[in-house]
Write a protein that holds these residues in place. Sequence first.
Motif, PDB file in Angstrom:
ATOM      1  N   UNK A 163      10.395 -19.742   1.615  1.00 35.50           N
ATOM      2  CA  UNK A 163       9.900 -18.388   1.868  1.00 35.50           C
ATOM      3  C   UNK A 163      10.050 -18.055   3.344  1.00 35.50           C
ATOM      4  N   UNK A 164      10.737 -16.958   3.620  1.00 36.38           N
ATOM      5  CA  UNK A 164      10.780 -16.405   4.973  1.00 36.38           C
ATOM      6  C   UNK A 164       9.382 -15.888   5.301  1.00 36.38           C
ATOM      7  N   UNK A 165       8.760 -16.323   6.401  1.00 36.45           N
ATOM      8  CA  UNK A 165       7.395 -15.866   6.711  1.00 36.45           C
ATOM      9  C   UNK A 165       7.264 -14.345   6.746  1.00 36.45           C
ATOM     10  N   UNK A 166       8.333 -13.648   7.144  1.00 32.00           N
ATOM     11  CA  UNK A 166       8.268 -12.185   7.210  1.00 32.00           C
ATOM     12  C   UNK A 166       8.228 -11.543   5.829  1.00 32.00           C
ATOM     13  N   UNK A 167       8.484 -12.320   4.788  1.00 33.30           N
ATOM     14  CA  UNK A 167       8.485 -11.784   3.428  1.00 33.30           C
ATOM     15  C   UNK A 167       7.091 -11.809   2.810  1.00 33.30           C
ATOM     16  N   UNK A 168       6.187 -12.590   3.365  1.00 32.92           N
ATOM     17  CA  UNK A 168       4.885 -12.794   2.732  1.00 32.92           C
ATOM     18  C   UNK A 168       4.077 -11.512   2.611  1.00 32.92           C
ATOM     19  N   UNK A 169       4.199 -10.611   3.594  1.00 31.94           N
ATOM     20  CA  UNK A 169       3.387  -9.396   3.591  1.00 31.94           C
ATOM     21  C   UNK A 169       4.120  -8.202   3.010  1.00 31.94           C
ATOM     22  N   UNK A 170       5.191  -8.439   2.274  1.00 32.60           N
ATOM     23  CA  UNK A 170       5.888  -7.368   1.561  1.00 32.60           C
ATOM     24  C   UNK A 170       5.141  -7.103   0.256  1.00 32.60           C
ATOM     25  N   UNK A 171       4.775  -5.851   0.029  1.00 31.05           N
ATOM     26  CA  UNK A 171       4.013  -5.501  -1.180  1.00 31.05           C
ATOM     27  C   UNK A 171       4.888  -5.610  -2.414  1.00 31.05           C
ATOM     28  N   UNK A 172       4.292  -6.014  -3.508  1.00 27.63           N
ATOM     29  CA  UNK A 172       5.028  -6.100  -4.762  1.00 27.63           C
ATOM     30  C   UNK A 172       5.388  -4.693  -5.241  1.00 27.63           C
ATOM     31  N   UNK A 173       6.618  -4.471  -5.683  1.00 29.95           N
ATOM     32  CA  UNK A 173       7.068  -3.133  -6.108  1.00 29.95           C
ATOM     33  C   UNK A 173       6.591  -2.814  -7.518  1.00 29.95           C
ATOM     34  N   UNK A 174       5.309  -2.545  -7.660  1.00 30.93           N
ATOM     35  CA  UNK A 174       4.758  -2.263  -8.981  1.00 30.93           C
ATOM     36  C   UNK A 174       5.181  -0.892  -9.485  1.00 30.93           C
ATOM     37  N   UNK A 175       5.773  -0.086  -8.603  1.00 31.36           N
ATOM     38  CA  UNK A 175       6.424   1.159  -8.993  1.00 31.36           C
ATOM     39  C   UNK A 175       7.641   1.333  -8.110  1.00 31.36           C
ATOM     40  N   UNK A 176       8.815   1.588  -8.720  1.00 29.52           N
ATOM     41  CA  UNK A 176      10.025   1.788  -7.943  1.00 29.52           C
ATOM     42  C   UNK A 176       9.951   3.018  -7.076  1.00 29.52           C
ATOM     43  N   UNK A 177       9.021   3.926  -7.390  1.00 23.51           N
ATOM     44  CA  UNK A 177       8.876   5.135  -6.594  1.00 23.51           C
ATOM     45  C   UNK A 177       7.993   4.890  -5.379  1.00 23.51           C
ATOM     46  N   UNK A 178       7.630   3.633  -5.133  1.00 25.86           N
ATOM     47  CA  UNK A 178       6.819   3.306  -3.969  1.00 25.86           C
ATOM     48  C   UNK A 178       7.680   3.003  -2.756  1.00 25.86           C
ATOM     49  N   UNK A 179       8.990   3.189  -2.860  1.00 26.38           N
ATOM     50  CA  UNK A 179       9.887   2.963  -1.726  1.00 26.38           C
ATOM     51  C   UNK A 179      11.039   3.943  -1.813  1.00 26.38           C
ATOM     52  N   UNK A 180      11.413   4.514  -0.660  1.00 27.25           N
ATOM     53  CA  UNK A 180      12.537   5.441  -0.624  1.00 27.25           C
ATOM     54  C   UNK A 180      13.836   4.661  -0.513  1.00 27.25           C
ATOM     55  N   UNK A 181      14.930   5.283  -0.949  1.00 29.73           N
ATOM     56  CA  UNK A 181      16.240   4.663  -0.826  1.00 29.73           C
ATOM     57  C   UNK A 181      16.655   4.652   0.642  1.00 29.73           C
ATOM     58  N   UNK A 182      17.395   3.627   1.038  1.00 27.60           N
ATOM     59  CA  UNK A 182      17.866   3.559   2.410  1.00 27.60           C
ATOM     60  C   UNK A 182      18.100   2.131   2.846  1.00 27.60           C
ATOM     61  N   UNK A 183      18.066   1.910   4.141  1.00 30.57           N
ATOM     62  CA  UNK A 183      18.278   0.591   4.721  1.00 30.57           C
ATOM     63  C   UNK A 183      16.982   0.088   5.328  1.00 30.57           C
ATOM     64  N   UNK A 184      16.597  -1.140   5.000  1.00 29.06           N
ATOM     65  CA  UNK A 184      15.431  -1.747   5.619  1.00 29.06           C
ATOM     66  C   UNK A 184      14.102  -1.206   5.154  1.00 29.06           C
ATOM     67  N   UNK A 185      14.088  -0.444   4.048  1.00 28.36           N
ATOM     68  CA  UNK A 185      12.817   0.093   3.555  1.00 28.36           C
ATOM     69  C   UNK A 185      12.097  -0.965   2.720  1.00 28.36           C
ATOM     70  N   UNK A 186      10.774  -0.911   2.756  1.00 21.06           N
ATOM     71  CA  UNK A 186       9.949  -1.844   2.000  1.00 21.06           C
ATOM     72  C   UNK A 186       8.971  -1.057   1.137  1.00 21.06           C
ATOM     73  N   UNK A 187       8.455  -1.648   0.057  1.00 18.83           N
ATOM     74  CA  UNK A 187       7.519  -0.930  -0.820  1.00 18.83           C
ATOM     75  C   UNK A 187       6.265  -0.480  -0.092  1.00 18.83           C
ATOM     76  N   UNK A 188       5.669   0.582  -0.585  1.00 19.91           N
ATOM     77  CA  UNK A 188       4.445   1.136  -0.004  1.00 19.91           C
ATOM     78  C   UNK A 188       3.375   0.051   0.116  1.00 19.91           C
ATOM     79  N   UNK A 189       2.757  -0.021   1.289  1.00 21.02           N
ATOM     80  CA  UNK A 189       1.725  -1.021   1.542  1.00 21.02           C
ATOM     81  C   UNK A 189       2.229  -2.248   2.262  1.00 21.02           C
ATOM     82  N   UNK A 190       3.557  -2.440   2.302  1.00 19.43           N
ATOM     83  CA  UNK A 190       4.120  -3.598   2.996  1.00 19.43           C
ATOM     84  C   UNK A 190       3.840  -3.516   4.487  1.00 19.43           C
ATOM     85  N   UNK A 191       3.758  -4.679   5.125  1.00 20.95           N
ATOM     86  CA  UNK A 191       3.540  -4.769   6.565  1.00 20.95           C
ATOM     87  C   UNK A 191       4.652  -5.614   7.166  1.00 20.95           C
ATOM     88  N   UNK A 192       5.262  -5.116   8.253  1.00 18.80           N
ATOM     89  CA  UNK A 192       6.305  -5.882   8.931  1.00 18.80           C
ATOM     90  C   UNK A 192       6.092  -5.825  10.433  1.00 18.80           C
TER      91      UNK A 192
END
Length: 743
Positions: free
Chosen positions: A474-503
């Motif tokens: 596990x990359x430590x930076x991946x631990x605080x990525x929110x689970x994508x319980x809805x695909x609409x919780x993240x916009x399309x693009x580069x480097x976007x993470x699901x709503x609630x994620x912390x980086x």
Amino acid sequence: MVHTLERLVVRHTHRVPVPSRKGQGAAAARQFDIALMSVGFKLSGELFTALSGCEEQTVTALAARTLETVRELVGDHVRHNAYFLRFPAGVPDTVEFWTECLVKALADEEARPLVLDRLGDGVLDLLTLPAYGRYPHTYEELLAAHDELVAAAGDRVTVLHPGGALLDEVSALYLALAGSRTPLGDEHLADLAVLAKRQAHGPQPAEIPVREVRAVVNKARLQAGAGLLVDTVTDVLRLACALSDGDVTLAQPTRFRAPSRPHRRALLAALDAVVAGQPAKLADVPRHREAWKRLGERLHPHEYPQWPHAAEVFAVARGERRAPSLAGRVEALLAAGEVGGAAGLLAATAPGALFRALDRLVRTAAEGPEREAVLAAAERTAGQVSGRVLLSLREHVQNRATEGPADRTVPTVPTDRTGPEGTAPRRVFVNRSGGAWVTEETRAALPGAAAARLTALLDAEVRRRLDVPERVLVDPDMLDVALPLSGRAAAAGLGTLPRGSVSRIEGELLRFFTYWKQTRYSTDLDLTALLMDAGYDTVGWLSYTNLASVEGAHSGDVTDAPDGASEFIDLRLGAVRGDFIVPQVHVYSGEGFDRLDESFFGFMLRGAEQGGRPFEPRTVRMKSDLRGPGRIALPLVFQRDAEGCWHARWLHLHLRGAPSGNRVEENRVTFAVLVRGLVERTPLTVRHLVGLMAGAGSRTELWDGRTPAPGEPVTYLGLERPEGLAAGSRVITPGNLRDLIPA
């Protein structure tokens, strides 16, 4: 079509399908790699080697197409001009700038009468000043005014990896999207539609659990003459919406078009088969009664007596036949005080609905046998509920106030900065479209013992279903990525993470950018950054009304974008007085985000001495499309923790706003309440699933890529695919994080 498919593969997977023609392509591959580095991308060693063995002309053509795709990913496919030529240097004081524009307007014989008329009313209308809001220089003049960017070790590098044959990659991408266990965003649904047309007669996923995804696939199958996948009447309604290019989520009404006779027969036959097999399915009709009425006017079911059960659907919609909905039956039981009976009915007919209603049922049930009946029903049916629903309830429970101790994960951004004492609890709502609102929490607290029992049940059931690998890196930076319980919780693009994620944010200069191009009407978007302290009170802001402050500068207001326009905000993180930075994009006038030809937002990070143009693709860390229904976009918020380190918390929200004239000054209180409600909510993250895997027997360990990869196949969880993993390894990144959600 081949180029379109290749583009989809690169955009979704960062894999480049390797051509089959052999030759001497090393020189072309080297040039390809150099060109990619100018926009922050690079060929992996494996991909460079694979392309070196291909025909040179083929590699050159592939390089041109791929470079075009990745430039669009990062936002470098358009010209980013800034109003102030030397931004971030040379930004004037706001009032002095407005005064200068006014003096020029009064000296302009054509503009003077209108300006004087408005001044006579006691108003300075910036839009009447010829020098305001329109680029005073060309893009080429902007480039000439800036030195080249000084390369830095912290610049972004996104690695492209080798793929298989194009058709194999297309098939794998189709199976991944069609078989997704979480809803897809609009952009992914559109891509799936393209893939589904080609794959209608090809390999299909074992199941298509998401109903709107099934509608997109069914449209392609119907048009290709393949069989339909329907088991509810609502599946047919969604398919009818897809055929009319409407909203398959059924959140917005669809204007149905008259279908062709073959399509009409297919829809009615599918309805007839569903109702004939299970008449109880008619209970789903009242939920979308008006949509069924409109569809019936297009299908003319009375003309097809061979499908009498299909006609029953429209009879229910018109109120000519009773078919009490499940929700109505449940409400009747609750009104009669039969909470246990309501739980039993849901458990027997719709376990998923039972779990979605558990908070209410547990609170309503009397302590003792009645509450025990509700919890027992949940324990009895947990195995019949989708993994996404289980995880959604788990996240909900950990964010609910309880009457006693309950399991609650530690906030991902440690902070001792709490809001004012005595602030009432808030409840945050976010809908499918990213619209959000906050209200006071009026529900009673969950009983602590019940919350703890539900938490244990949910964790045990998810752990049982997880695909538990032998070894997980596990990359430590991946631990605080929110689970994508809805695909609409993240916009399309580069480097976007699901709503609630912390980086984490590392850099001295933080630069926001937005770009838009209007379709028909003059459109003015305004980029703003609101600064708030630990108590969510406003410290200041940067916008067209405040061009410069101790924190940084605004690039200037552009009010018309027939050929595209950009705005920037530059912030020195060390000088920021507050604890929160809230970037926003406001529609001041003209077309909304959904009607613009193109619109996107992003941010860059760079060192203080790097220089460069206002937009430098190598320093872009995130670029996301702006395609929501509202008039104000809140992509993310930046938060400083107790140690003084900055983190980005992803929001992907679109607020309704006003039809025109949206400004940060008028919405500060709304933003403060909303940001507080979202920041203080604890999402369910990758960390949670990693803990469940470890509890189920996986060897889990943190790996940042600085040491050699293991020589054996592993499951790797990280923000990007690393090089050097053993053959047979499984890689989970934000792009396919939905695959981690158990069935």
